[in-house]
Design a protein around this motif. Structure first.
Motif, mmCIF file in Angstrom:
data_model
loop_
_atom_site.group_PDB
_atom_site.id
_atom_site.type_symbol
_atom_site.label_atom_id
_atom_site.label_comp_id
_atom_site.label_asym_id
_atom_site.label_seq_id
_atom_site.Cartn_x
_atom_site.Cartn_y
_atom_site.Cartn_z
ATOM 1 N N VAL A 459 0.563 5.083 -4.223
ATOM 2 C CA VAL A 459 -0.758 4.814 -3.677
ATOM 3 C C VAL A 459 -1.708 4.709 -5.036
ATOM 4 C CG1 VAL A 459 -2.043 6.124 -2.473
ATOM 5 C CG2 VAL A 459 0.005 6.006 -1.191
ATOM 6 N N GLY A 460 -1.368 5.415 -5.595
ATOM 7 C CA GLY A 460 -2.392 5.619 -6.879
ATOM 8 C C GLY A 460 -2.390 4.379 -7.918
ATOM 9 N N ALA A 461 -1.283 3.825 -7.552
ATOM 10 C CA ALA A 461 -1.331 1.863 -8.742
ATOM 11 C C ALA A 461 -2.035 1.793 -7.651
ATOM 12 C CB ALA A 461 0.536 1.852 -8.839
ATOM 13 N N ALA A 462 -1.403 0.695 -6.384
ATOM 14 C CA ALA A 462 -2.474 0.055 -5.463
ATOM 15 C C ALA A 462 -3.746 0.429 -5.391
ATOM 16 C CB ALA A 462 -1.443 0.054 -4.340
ATOM 17 N N ARG A 463 -4.149 1.828 -5.413
ATOM 18 C CA ARG A 463 -5.900 1.901 -5.377
ATOM 19 C C ARG A 463 -6.063 1.626 -6.042
ATOM 20 N NH1 ARG A 463 -8.377 5.080 -2.069
ATOM 21 N NH2 ARG A 463 -10.014 5.465 -3.946
ATOM 22 N N ALA A 464 -5.702 1.337 -7.692
ATOM 23 C CA ALA A 464 -5.795 0.735 -8.812
ATOM 24 C C ALA A 464 -6.590 -0.426 -9.197
ATOM 25 C CB ALA A 464 -5.583 1.494 -10.410
ATOM 26 N N ASP A 483 1.092 2.481 3.913
ATOM 27 C CA ASP A 483 0.330 2.810 4.594
ATOM 28 C C ASP A 483 -0.377 4.469 5.391
ATOM 29 O OD1 ASP A 483 -1.062 2.740 7.162
ATOM 30 O OD2 ASP A 483 0.212 1.314 8.537
ATOM 31 N N LEU A 484 -1.648 5.085 4.300
ATOM 32 C CA LEU A 484 -1.845 6.104 4.966
ATOM 33 C C LEU A 484 -1.650 6.229 6.234
ATOM 34 C CD1 LEU A 484 -3.170 7.743 1.447
ATOM 35 C CD2 LEU A 484 -1.133 7.222 2.606
ATOM 36 N N VAL A 485 -2.586 6.051 6.878
ATOM 37 C CA VAL A 485 -3.220 5.616 8.405
ATOM 38 C C VAL A 485 -1.721 5.600 9.298
ATOM 39 C CG1 VAL A 485 -4.291 4.536 10.085
ATOM 40 C CG2 VAL A 485 -5.563 4.597 8.072
ATOM 41 N N GLY A 486 -1.094 5.124 9.423
ATOM 42 C CA GLY A 486 0.178 4.796 10.033
ATOM 43 C C GLY A 486 1.535 4.681 9.561
ATOM 44 N N PHE A 487 1.938 5.862 8.474
ATOM 45 C CA PHE A 487 2.595 6.651 7.862
ATOM 46 C C PHE A 487 3.643 7.430 9.006
ATOM 47 C CE2 PHE A 487 -0.432 10.024 5.953
ATOM 48 C CZ PHE A 487 0.483 11.225 7.428
ATOM 49 N N ALA A 514 -10.258 5.585 3.917
ATOM 50 C CA ALA A 514 -10.632 5.584 2.715
ATOM 51 C C ALA A 514 -9.956 5.558 1.402
ATOM 52 C CB ALA A 514 -11.892 6.953 2.317
ATOM 53 N N LEU A 515 -8.842 6.208 1.972
ATOM 54 C CA LEU A 515 -7.490 6.867 0.529
ATOM 55 C C LEU A 515 -6.626 5.173 0.766
ATOM 56 C CD1 LEU A 515 -7.200 10.069 -0.149
ATOM 57 C CD2 LEU A 515 -8.805 8.646 -1.016
ATOM 58 N N SER A 516 -6.078 4.969 1.790
ATOM 59 C CA SER A 516 -5.034 3.946 1.796
ATOM 60 C C SER A 516 -4.700 2.607 1.531
ATOM 61 C CB SER A 516 -4.524 3.939 3.562
ATOM 62 O OG SER A 516 -3.962 3.030 3.539
ATOM 63 N N PRO A 517 -3.884 2.337 0.243
ATOM 64 C CA PRO A 517 -4.626 0.758 0.189
ATOM 65 C C PRO A 517 -4.457 0.102 1.174
ATOM 66 C CG PRO A 517 -2.389 2.285 -1.362
ATOM 67 C CD PRO A 517 -3.184 3.132 0.409
ATOM 68 N N LEU A 518 -3.213 0.384 2.064
ATOM 69 C CA LEU A 518 -3.209 -0.696 3.891
ATOM 70 C C LEU A 518 -4.771 -1.134 3.922
ATOM 71 C CD1 LEU A 518 -1.043 -2.902 4.405
ATOM 72 C CD2 LEU A 518 -1.186 -1.131 6.087
ATOM 73 N N HIS A 519 -5.707 -0.143 3.571
ATOM 74 C CA HIS A 519 -6.745 -0.247 4.185
ATOM 75 C C HIS A 519 -8.102 -0.029 3.765
ATOM 76 C CE1 HIS A 519 -3.870 1.714 7.392
ATOM 77 N NE2 HIS A 519 -4.428 0.774 8.448
ATOM 78 N N ASP A 542 9.529 3.698 4.322
ATOM 79 C CA ASP A 542 10.236 3.347 5.201
ATOM 80 C C ASP A 542 9.882 1.332 4.392
ATOM 81 O OD1 ASP A 542 9.622 0.334 7.387
ATOM 82 O OD2 ASP A 542 10.521 2.346 7.941
ATOM 83 N N ALA A 543 10.356 0.538 4.615
ATOM 84 C CA ALA A 543 9.937 -1.100 3.781
ATOM 85 C C ALA A 543 8.866 -1.758 4.433
ATOM 86 C CB ALA A 543 11.537 -2.154 4.269
ATOM 87 N N ARG A 544 8.653 -1.331 5.678
ATOM 88 C CA ARG A 544 7.199 -1.593 6.215
ATOM 89 C C ARG A 544 5.749 -1.801 5.639
ATOM 90 N NH1 ARG A 544 8.926 0.281 12.467
ATOM 91 N NH2 ARG A 544 10.098 2.065 10.906
ATOM 92 N N HIS A 545 6.015 0.225 5.045
ATOM 93 C CA HIS A 545 4.958 -0.133 4.284
ATOM 94 C C HIS A 545 4.747 -1.514 2.809
ATOM 95 C CE1 HIS A 545 4.511 4.192 4.118
ATOM 96 N NE2 HIS A 545 5.749 4.547 5.399
ATOM 97 N N GLY A 546 5.677 -1.998 2.423
ATOM 98 C CA GLY A 546 5.524 -2.667 1.467
ATOM 99 C C GLY A 546 5.242 -4.322 2.105
ATOM 100 N N LEU A 547 6.178 -4.263 2.724
ATOM 101 C CA LEU A 547 6.100 -5.757 3.777
ATOM 102 C C LEU A 547 4.824 -6.000 4.447
ATOM 103 C CD1 LEU A 547 9.624 -5.968 5.543
ATOM 104 C CD2 LEU A 547 8.794 -7.299 4.190
ATOM 105 N N ARG A 548 3.883 -5.071 5.117
ATOM 106 C CA ARG A 548 2.495 -4.574 5.531
ATOM 107 C C ARG A 548 1.823 -5.534 4.447
ATOM 108 N NH1 ARG A 548 2.783 0.453 10.053
ATOM 109 N NH2 ARG A 548 4.276 -1.368 11.456
ATOM 110 N N LEU A 549 1.488 -4.765 3.203
ATOM 111 C CA LEU A 549 1.023 -5.175 2.158
ATOM 112 C C LEU A 549 0.811 -6.315 1.660
ATOM 113 C CD1 LEU A 549 -1.685 -3.616 0.603
ATOM 114 C CD2 LEU A 549 0.223 -3.201 -1.405
ATOM 115 N N ALA A 550 2.452 -6.500 0.906
ATOM 116 C CA ALA A 550 2.909 -8.026 0.613
ATOM 117 C C ALA A 550 2.237 -8.764 1.977
ATOM 118 C CB ALA A 550 4.201 -8.639 0.953
ATOM 119 N N ASP A 551 2.526 -8.798 3.366
ATOM 120 C CA ASP A 551 1.730 -10.101 3.757
ATOM 121 C C ASP A 551 0.188 -9.896 3.794
ATOM 122 O OD1 ASP A 551 3.707 -10.512 5.131
ATOM 123 O OD2 ASP A 551 4.012 -9.291 6.399
#
Length: 604
Positions: A459-464, A483-487, A514-519, A542-551
């Protein structure tokens, strides 16, 4: 058990420490495989394990002083497995490592009392290839009987409870910790000696996730806010809910964590510039005595003790006079003054570290430890990779630093808190960004800067990177949470609402968004190259955290996504883990900015 006739060669990982009676057990991982070792007064021996189901590996072993041991078999690095013991005709799906042996358990079918254990698991019929998230239960098992006969213990916490069980100094009782709706409750589960029926008594509510109740034979130890500047240890008589007399440690030491044996308390402390030490607190006098460490270079990657046992076990890493390091397993028996050295192994000596300090947006000064002086700079969260200093990736990164190919920058980020209590993203979420600003200011544009985030550290790395992409030349997210909204709908994320916030509540949803890297809003320009690794059997992130950000990021960055047949943790002996580590080091070497930097350095 078999005597150990030689030391394993190559890299070694030590983990999974357990104490039973007067013996300590630990896993020793090498490229050739993993072995379970037992250390006691007679030496170190290998423990023979029964054959497990095809394609599965032992995740945890819970030895018994007498009788058969229980083994949890699952996918490498996973959190769920089939719990088996040799005398039982079936198995049950359980979570690791919550299993506590009891001395006597009356039979569910009316037979005489015999040994048994309490575990956290699921109803018979639950499947490993589709592990349930809800329905976790505490159950009492009698050795040799079918798991289908086990007694379930009703906790009345609803379907959102996270449950663990811990040993106590009472051979007929265990401590049950359950978390539901952001509140942790601690109960004592005691079996009726005649009927075997369990009774529950609430002993305390844990005000923070770092609260510990440790019921020993003669003392009940209570630790509050462990690992923080507010940490307090108290000792009371058995049955005391909040402890009694305060435990006093030498001035200048901060309490990091605590473990109890039957008669004493073992306390891990940090002092000065990170010097670690272990103190034992006698249950009669409450005097704290240094038993290990306290010298520069000493560290304790893992420690174990049980209120049901008579010893403590730890892995100590120390620096030799010649600058190399050594890892040693040490055992301290109740009633003895000095620990016994059980075994030693070569240990890659970390590069001497220097410390810088960056100032976070809320004014706090954060330590940034630098290992190495050459090559690209890799920024990572100090606790984000793993609690163990000998994790495969961290060992590989240290090797690059010693070879002058990499500089590691570890920042001591702060614990995550619910999003609606974090104004402006501070208190941990933006700490890596502030450290990156410091590193870029010190090195200028001369050295590439990459950032790595693991699990919640992602979360911190992606936000940075998303907030200030111009600071970075590459980023790596391993088994990430993004994903800090759909987790709550991903894996076991529904259990995190007390820690992160509840997106079903309107007031907290806006803060989480506001904090979620996916959003986060995407920057206008391109992003640096990105490597995302996910685990097929990762039920935590869950692997979907990484998959959604990659897409989401493919149009802005060169994204590499890799999936591995592992869970959330790694071992040297697992080929998939070694491949994942090699991919990270190769990604760093081939990052375009790193290649250019190396070519310029070679031409000068």
């Amino acid at each position: 058990m078999r005597a150990i006739d030689e030391s394993p060669g190559g890299p070694v990982a030590v983990h999974g420490l357990v104490t039973v009676g007067t013996a300590g057990y630990w896993w020793l991982d090498t490229h050739a495989g993993a072995r379970l070792l037992r250390g006691d007064a007679t030496g170190v021996h290998a423990v023979d394990l029964p054959e497990g189901p095809d394609g599965l590996t032992p995740l945890a072993v819970h030895p018994a002083d007498t009788g058969p041991s229980a083994v949890l078999y699952g996918h490498p690095g996973g959190d769920y497995g089939y719990l088996r013991e040799p005398a039982a005709p079936d198995a049950v799906l359980a979570r690791r490592p919550s299993l506590v042996h009891l001395e006597r358990v009356p039979s569910a079918t009316g037979g005489t009392a015999g040994p048994g254990f309490v575990y956290t698991g699921f109803a018979p019929g639950a499947r490993l290839d589709d592990p349930p998230v809800d329905g976790l239960r505490v159950a009492v098992h009698r050795t040799g009987e079918p798991f289908a006969y086990d007694r379930a213990v009703a906790l009345d916490d609803g379907p959102l409870a996270l449950v663990s069980v811990e040993a106590t100094g009472d051979p007929a009782a265990v401590l049950v910790r359950s978390t539901a709706h952001g509140r942790t409750t601690q109960r004592l589960l005691r079996l009726d000696p005649a009927t075997g029926r369990p009774g529950l008594t609430t002993v305390s509510a844990a005000s923070t996730p770092r609260t510990r109740m440790l019921p020993g034979a003669d003392r009940w130890w209570h630790g509050e806010a462990l690992g923080t500047p507010r940490a307090v240890l108290r000792a009371g008589l058995p049955g005391g809910k909040e402890g009694g007399e305060r435990v006093v440690l030498p001035e200048g030491t901060a309490v990091a964590w605590a473990w109890a044996t039957r008669r004493a308390l073992l306390v891990r402390t940090v002092a000065g510039r990170g010097a670690e030490a272990l103190y034992r607190v006698d249950g009669d006098t409450l005097q704290a005595r240094l038993v290990a460490g306290g010298r520069p270079g000493d560290s304790f990657p893992e420690v174990a003790a049980s209120p049901a046992g008579d010893c403590a076990l730890w892995l100590r890493v120390s620096r030799r006079p010649d600058g190399t390091a050594e890892g040693r397993m040490e055992l301290l028996l109740d009633g003895e003054d000095r620990p016994r050295a059980l075994s030693a192994t070569e240990w890659p000596a970390p590069v001497p570290r220097t410390t810088r300090y960056c100032r976070a947006g809320d004014g706090n000064r954060l330590p940034v430890q630098l290992s190495g002086t050459a090559g690209p700079v890799l920024l990572l969260e100090h606790g984000g990779l793993t609690a163990l200093a000998n994790a495969p990736l961290e060992r590989a990164l240290e090797e690059l630093a010693r070879a002058g190919q990499l500089t590691l920058a570890r920042v001591g980020t702060r614990s995550l808190v619910p999003a609606h209590r974090v104004p402006g993203g501070e208190r941990g979420y933006n700490d890596l960004l502030h450290a990156a600003r410091l590193l870029r200011e010190e090195s200028g544009a001369r050295r590439p800067l990459l950032v790595l985030g693991h699990s919640m550290g992602a979360v911190g790395a992606a936000r940075a990177v998303l907030l200030e992409p111009e600071l970075f030349d590459g980023w790596i997210l391993r088994f990430p949470v993004t994903d800090l909204v759909g987790f709550p709908y991903l894996g076991i994320g529904r259990h995190w609402t007390g820690m992160l916030g509840d997106p079903s509540r309107t007031d907290q949803l806006s803060a989480l968004t506001a904090l979620s890297p996916l959003h986060l809003p995407l920057p206008a320009g391109p992003l640096p190259p990105l490597l995302i690794q996910t685990g097929t059997y990762d039920t935590r992130a869950d692997a979907r955290h990484g998959l959604r950000l990659a897409d989401r990021l493919r149009e802005l960055a060169a994204v590499t996504h890799s999936s591995y047949p592992v869970g959330h943790v790694e071992r040297f002996c697992q080929a998939a883990s070694r491949r994942a580590v090699a991919e990270v080091t190769e990604f760093i070497r081939r990052c375009p900015a790193v290649v250019v930097h190396d070519l310029e350095g070679a031409s000068q």
